[in-house]
Design an enzyme around this catalytic site. Structure first.
Site, PDB file in Angstrom:
ATOM      1  N   GLY A   1       3.207   6.011  -8.938  1.00  0.00           N
ATOM      2  CA  GLY A   1       2.482   6.317 -10.173  1.00  0.00           C
ATOM      3  C   GLY A   1       2.867   5.412 -11.324  1.00  0.00           C
ATOM      4  O   GLY A   1       3.467   4.350 -11.129  1.00  0.00           O
TER       5      GLY A   1
ATOM      6  N   SER B   1      -4.357   5.979   2.892  1.00  0.00           N
ATOM      7  CA  SER B   1      -3.559   7.206   2.896  1.00  0.00           C
ATOM      8  C   SER B   1      -4.356   8.317   3.599  1.00  0.00           C
ATOM      9  O   SER B   1      -5.555   8.152   3.869  1.00  0.00           O
ATOM     10  CB  SER B   1      -3.262   7.636   1.456  1.00  0.00           C
ATOM     11  OG  SER B   1      -4.476   8.026   0.827  1.00  0.00           O
TER      12      SER B   1
ATOM     13  N   HIS C   1       7.942   1.091  -2.029  1.00  0.00           N
ATOM     14  CA  HIS C   1       6.848   1.986  -2.443  1.00  0.00           C
ATOM     15  C   HIS C   1       6.836   2.006  -3.965  1.00  0.00           C
ATOM     16  O   HIS C   1       7.813   1.633  -4.611  1.00  0.00           O
ATOM     17  CB  HIS C   1       7.072   3.391  -1.872  1.00  0.00           C
ATOM     18  CG  HIS C   1       6.686   3.465  -0.428  1.00  0.00           C
ATOM     19  ND1 HIS C   1       5.554   4.099   0.015  1.00  0.00           N
ATOM     20  CD2 HIS C   1       7.272   2.935   0.680  1.00  0.00           C
ATOM     21  CE1 HIS C   1       5.453   3.967   1.321  1.00  0.00           C
ATOM     22  NE2 HIS C   1       6.495   3.260   1.759  1.00  0.00           N
TER      23      HIS C   1
ATOM     24  N   ASP D   1      -0.821   0.668  -5.431  1.00  0.00           N
ATOM     25  CA  ASP D   1      -2.044   1.471  -5.525  1.00  0.00           C
ATOM     26  C   ASP D   1      -2.432   1.687  -6.993  1.00  0.00           C
ATOM     27  O   ASP D   1      -3.516   1.305  -7.423  1.00  0.00           O
ATOM     28  CB  ASP D   1      -1.830   2.823  -4.817  1.00  0.00           C
ATOM     29  CG  ASP D   1      -3.120   3.627  -4.730  1.00  0.00           C
ATOM     30  OD1 ASP D   1      -4.179   3.095  -5.102  1.00  0.00           O
ATOM     31  OD2 ASP D   1      -3.077   4.791  -4.281  1.00  0.00           O
ATOM     32  N   THR D   2      -1.524   2.281  -7.788  1.00  0.00           N
ATOM     33  CA  THR D   2      -1.846   2.675  -9.162  1.00  0.00           C
ATOM     34  C   THR D   2      -2.450   1.531  -9.989  1.00  0.00           C
ATOM     35  O   THR D   2      -3.462   1.725 -10.674  1.00  0.00           O
ATOM     36  CB  THR D   2      -0.574   3.224  -9.846  1.00  0.00           C
ATOM     37  OG1 THR D   2      -0.157   4.376  -9.111  1.00  0.00           O
ATOM     38  CG2 THR D   2      -0.835   3.615 -11.282  1.00  0.00           C
TER      39      THR D   2
ATOM     40  N   ASP E   1       5.772   9.422   7.731  1.00  0.00           N
ATOM     41  CA  ASP E   1       6.604   9.837   6.603  1.00  0.00           C
ATOM     42  C   ASP E   1       7.188  11.217   6.919  1.00  0.00           C
ATOM     43  O   ASP E   1       6.556  12.244   6.708  1.00  0.00           O
ATOM     44  CB  ASP E   1       5.749   9.876   5.331  1.00  0.00           C
ATOM     45  CG  ASP E   1       6.516  10.376   4.116  1.00  0.00           C
ATOM     46  OD1 ASP E   1       7.663  10.838   4.280  1.00  0.00           O
ATOM     47  OD2 ASP E   1       5.960  10.308   3.007  1.00  0.00           O
TER      48      ASP E   1
ATOM     49  N   ASP F   1      -0.893   4.839   5.459  1.00  0.00           N
ATOM     50  CA  ASP F   1       0.131   5.005   4.421  1.00  0.00           C
ATOM     51  C   ASP F   1       0.543   6.484   4.352  1.00  0.00           C
ATOM     52  O   ASP F   1      -0.318   7.366   4.258  1.00  0.00           O
ATOM     53  CB  ASP F   1      -0.491   4.553   3.082  1.00  0.00           C
ATOM     54  CG  ASP F   1       0.504   4.542   1.942  1.00  0.00           C
ATOM     55  OD1 ASP F   1       1.696   4.287   2.175  1.00  0.00           O
ATOM     56  OD2 ASP F   1       0.071   4.782   0.785  1.00  0.00           O
ATOM     57  N   HIS F   2       1.832   6.758   4.407  1.00  0.00           N
ATOM     58  CA  HIS F   2       2.367   8.123   4.305  1.00  0.00           C
ATOM     59  C   HIS F   2       1.692   9.116   5.258  1.00  0.00           C
ATOM     60  O   HIS F   2       1.221  10.171   4.825  1.00  0.00           O
ATOM     61  CB  HIS F   2       2.253   8.665   2.867  1.00  0.00           C
ATOM     62  CG  HIS F   2       3.159   7.966   1.904  1.00  0.00           C
ATOM     63  ND1 HIS F   2       4.514   8.201   1.837  1.00  0.00           N
ATOM     64  CD2 HIS F   2       2.900   7.022   0.965  1.00  0.00           C
ATOM     65  CE1 HIS F   2       5.049   7.431   0.894  1.00  0.00           C
ATOM     66  NE2 HIS F   2       4.102   6.700   0.359  1.00  0.00           N
TER      67      HIS F   2
ATOM     68  N   SER G   1       3.641  -0.544  -8.284  1.00  0.00           N
ATOM     69  CA  SER G   1       2.957  -0.723  -9.577  1.00  0.00           C
ATOM     70  C   SER G   1       3.942  -0.570 -10.716  1.00  0.00           C
ATOM     71  O   SER G   1       4.721   0.385 -10.747  1.00  0.00           O
ATOM     72  CB  SER G   1       1.860   0.335  -9.754  1.00  0.00           C
ATOM     73  OG  SER G   1       0.860   0.180  -8.790  1.00  0.00           O
TER      74      SER G   1
HETATM   75  P1  13P Z   1       1.948   2.974  -6.663  1.00  0.00           P
HETATM   76  O1  13P Z   1       0.708   3.814  -6.750  1.00  0.00           O
HETATM   77  O2  13P Z   1       2.997   3.406  -7.634  1.00  0.00           O
HETATM   78  O3  13P Z   1       1.617   1.519  -6.747  1.00  0.00           O
HETATM   79  O4  13P Z   1       2.592   3.237  -5.207  1.00  0.00           O
HETATM   80  C1  13P Z   1       1.838   2.935  -4.071  1.00  0.00           C
HETATM   81  C2  13P Z   1       2.539   3.368  -2.823  1.00  0.00           C
HETATM   82  O5  13P Z   1       3.745   3.407  -2.722  1.00  0.00           O
HETATM   83  C3  13P Z   1       1.687   3.738  -1.684  1.00  0.00           C
HETATM   84  O6  13P Z   1       2.444   4.167  -0.580  1.00  0.00           O
HETATM   85  O1  G3H Z   2       1.678   6.739  -2.139  1.00  0.00           O
HETATM   86  C1  G3H Z   2       0.589   7.235  -2.355  1.00  0.00           C
HETATM   87  C2  G3H Z   2      -0.604   6.364  -2.526  1.00  0.00           C
HETATM   88  O2  G3H Z   2      -0.708   5.944  -3.870  1.00  0.00           O
HETATM   89  C3  G3H Z   2      -1.829   7.069  -2.039  1.00  0.00           C
HETATM   90  O3  G3H Z   2      -2.233   8.086  -2.893  1.00  0.00           O
HETATM   91  O4  G3H Z   2      -2.593  10.085  -1.464  1.00  0.00           O
HETATM   92  O5  G3H Z   2      -3.785   9.821  -3.652  1.00  0.00           O
HETATM   93  O6  G3H Z   2      -4.419   8.404  -1.721  1.00  0.00           O
HETATM   94  P1  G3H Z   2      -3.314   9.171  -2.387  1.00  0.00           P
HETATM   95 ZN    ZN Z   3       4.216   5.232  -1.086  1.00  0.00          ZN
END
Ligand code: 13P
Ligand code: G3H
Ligand code: ZN
Length: 285
Positions: A181, A50, A208, A232-233, A104, A82-83, A211
């Site tokens: 999240g 990210s 997305h 990610d989470t 994004d 990512d994003h 988690s």
């Molecule tokens: P989570 O943190 O909910 O798994 O989402 C990750 C994500 O969408 C990163 O772009």
């Molecule tokens: O979608 C977001 C990802 O979980 C990345 O999170 O911007 O805290 O690195 P971050």
């Molecule tokens: Zn995301």
């Protein structure tokens, strides 16, 4: 093998009817965990960074780490932004050797999002880099929202189709009920929207907020056309949980490797679970 593009990974996933995990990496241990697990399970994989990860570790460091570890890997690996919300960051990633970028543009209205995403697609494709776009807004967990409001946050199918056709993105993120999240209540996925967009366009959909989505829902979404799943989470929880435990069990330990090693192992265990669920195990080629 050299890094591959997102398009290459998702073309194979579409043909095989599975999804490829896209795992967020912020440090060396997580990058190693992702590549080692993918190799052990012979799974294709996407490592994503990210803008926050890039700010923390540095763009050169992230790129060098991934190229060092994944460039030698026996499985196909893509390096993805990512994003990406900022044009300059997207371009910097393309220049540094990312094989895929997400633009994004969800904070803009539909027309401006389309125009900005098209511009990125033009540049990225000329450089041989794939693009993921986002239409609608995938927010954070908002469990207080009542059903009508939740419905209003989902991307209309016609918008998703129009965006996909007008931009030429390789992968499409739309709001179909997941959120970033930790969910307090299980999410309610709009499977009808996933199915309709995939059937109408053949677009490779991105989940997305992967988690905490129940396994059965993940499997159904894959059957209907989700080809990339972001997690990610749950990796953060695994990493920090194991780190906390190591700190508690060894209060006098001052060697970071003895504390971070178990954290890396915990992330690997979570990754094994996810790659198996997504159906990508044994699909490396
Ligand atoms: P989570 O943190 O909910 O798994 O989402 C990750 C994500 O969408 C990163 O772009
Ligand atoms: O979608 C977001 C990802 O979980 C990345 O999170 O911007 O805290 O690195 P971050
Ligand atoms: Zn995301």
């Amino acid at each position: 093998m050299p890094l591959v593009t997102l398009r290459q990974l998702l073309d194979a996933a579409e043909a095989g009817g599975y999804a490829v995990g896209a795992f967020n990496a912020n440090n060396m241990e997580i990058v190693q965990a992702i590549v080692e697990t993918a190799e052990e399970l012979e799974s294709p994989v996407i490592i994503q960074a990210s803008q926050g990860a890039i700010k923390y570790a540095g763009l050169d460091m992230i790129t060098a780490m991934v190229h060092a570890v994944a460039g030698q890997a026996k499985v196909p690996v893509a390096l993805h932004l990512d994003h990406g919300t900022d044009f300059n960051t997207v371009i910097a990633c393309i220049r540094r050797g990312f094989t895929s970028v997400m633009f994004d543009g969800s904070r803009y209205d539909k027309e401006e999002n389309i125009a900005r995403t098209r511009e990125i697609v033009k540049i990225a494709h000329a450089a041989g880099v794939s693009v993921e776009g986002e239409i609608g807004k995938i927010g954070g967990v908002e469990d207080d929202i009542v059903v009508d409001e939740r419905e209003a946050l989902l991307t209309p199918v016609e918008d998703a189709i129009e965006f996909y056709r007008a931009t030429g993105v390789d992968a499409l993120a739309m709001a179909f009920g997941t959120a970033h999240g930790h969910y307090k209540l299980p999410p309610k996925l709009a499977f009808d929207r996933i199915e309709a967009v995939h059937r109408e366009t053949g677009a490779y959909l991105v989940m997305h907020g992967g988690s905490g989505v129940p396994d059965e829902d993940v499997k159904k979404a894959i059957q209907l056309g989700v080809r990339k799943i972001n997690v990610d989470t749950e990796l953060r929880e695994a990493f920090v949980g194991a780190l906390r435990q190591a700190l508690q069990e060894k209060p006098g330990e001052i060697d970071p490797r003895k504390l971070l090693g178990p954290a890396r192992e915990a992330v690997k265990a979570k990754l094994r679970e996810k790659m198996t669920l997504f159906g990508s195990v044994g699909q490396a080629r």
